[in-house]
Write a protein that holds these residues in place. Structure first.
Motif, PDB file in Angstrom:
ATOM      1  N   ILE A 194       0.877  -1.172   0.000  1.00  0.00           N
ATOM      2  CA  ILE A 194       0.000   0.000   0.000  1.00  0.00           C
ATOM      3  C   ILE A 194       0.916   1.224   0.000  1.00  0.00           C
ATOM      4  N   LYS A 195       1.205   1.732  -1.170  1.00  0.00           N
ATOM      5  CA  LYS A 195       2.216   2.769  -1.340  1.00  0.00           C
ATOM      6  C   LYS A 195       1.902   4.003  -0.501  1.00  0.00           C
ATOM      7  N   GLY A 196       2.941   4.458   0.234  1.00  0.00           N
ATOM      8  CA  GLY A 196       2.830   5.669   1.026  1.00  0.00           C
ATOM      9  C   GLY A 196       2.320   5.460   2.435  1.00  0.00           C
ATOM     10  N   LEU A 197       1.720   4.302   2.720  1.00  0.00           N
ATOM     11  CA  LEU A 197       1.162   4.067   4.053  1.00  0.00           C
ATOM     12  C   LEU A 197       2.282   3.762   5.048  1.00  0.00           C
ATOM     13  N   TRP A 198       2.229   4.422   6.188  1.00  0.00           N
ATOM     14  CA  TRP A 198       3.186   4.167   7.257  1.00  0.00           C
ATOM     15  C   TRP A 198       2.458   4.304   8.604  1.00  0.00           C
ATOM     16  N   PHE A 199       3.071   3.709   9.619  1.00  0.00           N
ATOM     17  CA  PHE A 199       2.552   3.900  10.980  1.00  0.00           C
ATOM     18  C   PHE A 199       3.676   3.646  11.969  1.00  0.00           C
ATOM     19  N   THR A 200       3.513   4.178  13.163  1.00  0.00           N
ATOM     20  CA  THR A 200       4.462   3.960  14.251  1.00  0.00           C
ATOM     21  C   THR A 200       4.067   2.679  14.975  1.00  0.00           C
ATOM     22  N   VAL A 201       4.981   1.718  15.028  1.00  0.00           N
ATOM     23  CA  VAL A 201       4.657   0.400  15.580  1.00  0.00           C
ATOM     24  C   VAL A 201       4.194   0.506  17.029  1.00  0.00           C
ATOM     25  N   ASP A 202       4.755   1.441  17.776  1.00  0.00           N
ATOM     26  CA  ASP A 202       4.356   1.594  19.190  1.00  0.00           C
ATOM     27  C   ASP A 202       2.887   1.975  19.350  1.00  0.00           C
ATOM     28  N   TRP A 203       2.280   2.482  18.292  1.00  0.00           N
ATOM     29  CA  TRP A 203       0.837   2.754  18.381  1.00  0.00           C
ATOM     30  C   TRP A 203       0.072   1.490  18.764  1.00  0.00           C
ATOM     31  N   LEU A 204       0.553   0.351  18.286  1.00  0.00           N
ATOM     32  CA  LEU A 204      -0.169  -0.904  18.489  1.00  0.00           C
ATOM     33  C   LEU A 204      -0.186  -1.353  19.941  1.00  0.00           C
ATOM     34  N   TRP A 205       0.760  -0.847  20.727  1.00  0.00           N
ATOM     35  CA  TRP A 205       0.877  -1.330  22.113  1.00  0.00           C
ATOM     36  C   TRP A 205       0.277  -0.361  23.114  1.00  0.00           C
ATOM     37  N   GLN A 206      -0.255   0.755  22.658  1.00  0.00           N
ATOM     38  CA  GLN A 206      -0.875   1.709  23.570  1.00  0.00           C
ATOM     39  C   GLN A 206      -2.167   1.123  24.133  1.00  0.00           C
ATOM     40  N   GLU A 207      -2.374   1.352  25.432  1.00  0.00           N
ATOM     41  CA  GLU A 207      -3.607   0.838  26.050  1.00  0.00           C
ATOM     42  C   GLU A 207      -4.831   1.403  25.343  1.00  0.00           C
ATOM     43  N   ASN A 208      -4.793   2.705  25.065  1.00  0.00           N
ATOM     44  CA  ASN A 208      -5.839   3.343  24.270  1.00  0.00           C
ATOM     45  C   ASN A 208      -5.261   3.603  22.883  1.00  0.00           C
ATOM     46  N   LEU A 209      -5.703   2.831  21.917  1.00  0.00           N
ATOM     47  CA  LEU A 209      -5.185   2.960  20.569  1.00  0.00           C
ATOM     48  C   LEU A 209      -5.497   4.339  20.004  1.00  0.00           C
ATOM     49  N   PRO A 210      -4.644   4.872  19.135  1.00  0.00           N
ATOM     50  CA  PRO A 210      -4.919   6.193  18.561  1.00  0.00           C
ATOM     51  C   PRO A 210      -6.251   6.218  17.820  1.00  0.00           C
ATOM     52  N   GLY A 211      -6.904   7.357  17.863  1.00  0.00           N
ATOM     53  CA  GLY A 211      -8.133   7.523  17.096  1.00  0.00           C
ATOM     54  C   GLY A 211      -7.819   7.729  15.624  1.00  0.00           C
ATOM     55  N   LEU A 212      -8.761   7.403  14.782  1.00  0.00           N
ATOM     56  CA  LEU A 212      -8.545   7.541  13.345  1.00  0.00           C
ATOM     57  C   LEU A 212      -8.224   8.980  12.970  1.00  0.00           C
ATOM     58  N   MET A 213      -8.908   9.942  13.573  1.00  0.00           N
ATOM     59  CA  MET A 213      -8.653  11.338  13.253  1.00  0.00           C
ATOM     60  C   MET A 213      -7.224  11.745  13.607  1.00  0.00           C
ATOM     61  N   ASP A 214      -6.711  11.200  14.722  1.00  0.00           N
ATOM     62  CA  ASP A 214      -5.330  11.493  15.110  1.00  0.00           C
ATOM     63  C   ASP A 214      -4.348  10.959  14.069  1.00  0.00           C
ATOM     64  N   VAL A 215      -4.622   9.743  13.566  1.00  0.00           N
ATOM     65  CA  VAL A 215      -3.735   9.174  12.549  1.00  0.00           C
ATOM     66  C   VAL A 215      -3.820   9.958  11.258  1.00  0.00           C
ATOM     67  N   LEU A 216      -5.012  10.363  10.855  1.00  0.00           N
ATOM     68  CA  LEU A 216      -5.172  11.142   9.628  1.00  0.00           C
ATOM     69  C   LEU A 216      -4.435  12.477   9.727  1.00  0.00           C
ATOM     70  N   LYS A 217      -4.398  13.052  10.929  1.00  0.00           N
ATOM     71  CA  LYS A 217      -3.631  14.292  11.119  1.00  0.00           C
ATOM     72  C   LYS A 217      -2.139  14.025  11.004  1.00  0.00           C
ATOM     73  N   GLU A 218      -1.685  12.905  11.555  1.00  0.00           N
ATOM     74  CA  GLU A 218      -0.274  12.540  11.428  1.00  0.00           C
ATOM     75  C   GLU A 218       0.102  12.371   9.953  1.00  0.00           C
ATOM     76  N   TRP A 219      -0.835  11.804   9.195  1.00  0.00           N
ATOM     77  CA  TRP A 219      -0.584  11.588   7.762  1.00  0.00           C
ATOM     78  C   TRP A 219      -0.809  12.854   6.933  1.00  0.00           C
ATOM     79  N   LYS A 220      -1.316  13.930   7.597  1.00  0.00           N
ATOM     80  CA  LYS A 220      -1.612  15.186   6.913  1.00  0.00           C
ATOM     81  C   LYS A 220      -2.684  14.998   5.817  1.00  0.00           C
ATOM     82  N   ILE A 221      -3.583  14.066   6.058  1.00  0.00           N
ATOM     83  CA  ILE A 221      -4.736  13.910   5.155  1.00  0.00           C
ATOM     84  C   ILE A 221      -5.828  14.916   5.521  1.00  0.00           C
ATOM     85  N   ILE A 222      -5.880  15.259   6.830  1.00  0.00           N
ATOM     86  CA  ILE A 222      -6.815  16.306   7.264  1.00  0.00           C
ATOM     87  C   ILE A 222      -6.039  17.341   8.070  1.00  0.00           C
TER      88      ILE A 222
END
Length: 216
Positions: free
Chosen positions: A188-216
């Motif tokens: 999936i070209k261009g897709l990335w994520f921080t692996v530590d996100w997966l281990w957080q007790e409260n997983l990141p919200g979708l809006m937070d990830v979209l902001k990290e990706w600068k989609i919104i």
């Protein structure tokens, strides 16, 4: 095969369903029958009952599905398919049920009403206590042979994520996140994520990830 996941709990073998009134069943019959309560795979003509997923398993599956779906939709790249949905492989009479599949635009012809026919571009399996050997050995070999281009194995119990890409020789090669802990998907070209996100007790919200990706 290289395996970096440490086993922390005993494996429990998947069980052949005791109430199935046949020793073998065709795939078509399995698809017609597979409306019973629970999760099932069809292996060498036998119906195999899988363990019911834990809450954390489902939370991770929902998180990964949502971020993949958001990226794929924004780029119009294909289809993200969460379980329950079958992958029917050509080289043996088996239908697996991956946790998450991605099928690219160029392979959408493989989508049937109840299964992906032959191979997917990306498969993600989230390890359960009874699925360690199946995910890291059986499915590893099957997905490699089926030509699945990228395979992720996520084990929340040991906070371990391993990533494989299919090389030109048809064998999986282990890939690592960057020194900053960021994994970049090749399929999936261009897709990335921080692996530590997966281990957080409260997983990141979708809006937070979209902001990290600068989609919104």
């Amino acid at each position: 095969m290289e395996n970096t996941i440490a086993e922390t709990t005993p494996n429990v073998a998947p069980q052949i369903l005791p109430d199935v009134p046949f020793d073998k069943i065709s795939y078509q019959k399995f698809l017609e029958w597979n409306g019973e309560e629970g999760w099932f795979e069809w292996i060498d003509g036998e119906v195999v009952k899988m363990s019911n997923p834990s809450l954390r398993h489902q939370q991770l599956s929902r998180f990964l599905t949502s971020i993949l779906q958001a990226w794929v939709e924004s780029k119009e790249m294909g289809e993200v398919i969460p379980a329950p949905f079958q992958l029917k492989m050509d080289f043996r009479p088996s239908g697996r049920q991956p946790d998450i599949m991605f099928v690219s635009d160029e392979n959408l012809f493989r989508l049937e009403k109840q299964y992906v026919d032959g191979t997917a571009d990306l498969i993600i399996e989230i390890v359960s206590p009874e699925s360690l050997a199946r995910d890291t050995q059986d499915k590893f070999e099957e997905y490699e042979k089926a030509g699945v281009k990228e395979y992720w194995i996520i084990d929340y119990r040991t906070r371990t994520a391993i990533f494989y890409n299919l090389e030109e020789d048809g064998k999986y090669k282990l890939r690592y996140p960057s020194s900053e802990g960021i994994f970049e998907c090749r399929v999936i070209k261009g897709l990335w994520f921080t692996v530590d996100w997966l281990w957080q007790e409260n997983l990141p919200g979708l809006m937070d990830v979209l902001k990290e990706w600068k989609i919104i």
